[in-house]
Enzyme design. Sequence first.
Site, short mmCIF file in Angstrom:
data_model
loop_
_atom_site.label_atom_id
_atom_site.label_comp_id
_atom_site.label_asym_id
_atom_site.label_seq_id
_atom_site.Cartn_x
_atom_site.Cartn_y
_atom_site.Cartn_z
N ASN A 279 40.44 45.52 35.68
CA ASN A 279 39.80 44.71 36.73
C ASN A 279 39.33 43.35 36.24
O ASN A 279 39.13 42.44 37.05
CB ASN A 279 38.65 45.49 37.36
N GLU B 39 42.42 54.26 32.53
CA GLU B 39 41.65 53.61 31.46
C GLU B 39 40.55 54.59 31.05
O GLU B 39 39.81 55.08 31.90
CB GLU B 39 40.97 52.33 31.97
#
Length: 283
Positions: free
Chosen positions: A190, A152
């Site tokens: 997350n 990411e």
Amino acid sequence: MEIKKIMVIGAGQMGAGIAQVCAQAGYDVLLNDMNEKALDQGMKNIEKHLTRAVDKQRISDQDKAETLARLTASSQLEDAEGRDFVIEAVVENMDVKAKLFRDLDTIAPKHAILASNTSSLPITEIAAVTERPDQVIGMHFMNPVPVMKLVEIIRGLQTSDETYQQVEALTNELKKAPVEVADFPGFAANRILMPMINEAIYTVYEGVASPEDIDTVMKLGMNHPMGPLTLADFIGLDTCLYIMEVLYEGFSDSKYRPCPLLRKYVKAGWLGKKSGRGFYQYT
Ligand SMILES: NC(=O)c1ccc[n+]([C@@H]2O[C@H](COP(=O)([O-])OP(=O)(O)OC[C@H]3O[C@@H](n4cnc5c(N)ncnc54)[C@H](O)[C@@H]3O)[C@@H](O)[C@H]2O)c1
């Protein structure tokens, strides 16, 4: 600016993995840790992983030797002098990362990009402690780094297009798949994963099922390759707790409340695989 010389700060499970893939891709890499023992262990882990890759005939003996020759251990932050790209993978704590970026900003050359492998902390806030917020960016690798394809890439409010493009190109050079995400708590990975892990811990806490059975439910019922509690142990329970705290505070939403059992394990020093005990025991 062409990135040639890289420094990775933090020789734990993520830092060592990042240093390994950078060295394998041909970069000159310094692996730094403030703790000599952790640094030594990180270097040994890289050698062990490369030996395993040779045994499995994924790389040759020569690849291994050349990769190791491009890697140097460093115990001084001053070694950031002369590096084009510095990525930190130290503990998931804003105070620690802010101090590190403040120091790096004074040591690293003006052209250097400073990246963070943070799992959840705001890149904008980390960037703001430096005089070069346009050259600060999030580069979030997945665990285990040599195996997982995704990275990411997180832009802070002031991250420049040029910095983004350089980090995207670097990610491709490392044979990883970049995905751009905005700077929100937990980013994308997350924000989705950690509430699921936290909920799995609540099910243990409330006596719904044992850790083994919860992992079986998710593996056999949802086709997950690994159960959430095994995954939590692999990630590190301290890291899981930090990320839940960031989501909880960042969104001011009680749905992200960390499970008390997670807190208790972390307080006991049960941090998962790295400490030998978490939801499971490791020898
Ligand atoms: N564990 C995961 O699955 C995972 C996945 C993606 C991202 N991350 C992120 O990566 C970072 C590191 O996580 P980890 O699991 O590798 O942690 P870890 O505990 O395995 O390693 C952290 C290392 O950083 C060192 N360190 C701490 N402060 C330092 C400093 N100021 N200077 C130099 N070294 C320092 C410690 O000695 C330790 O060796 C965290 O921000 C975490 O959120 C972790």
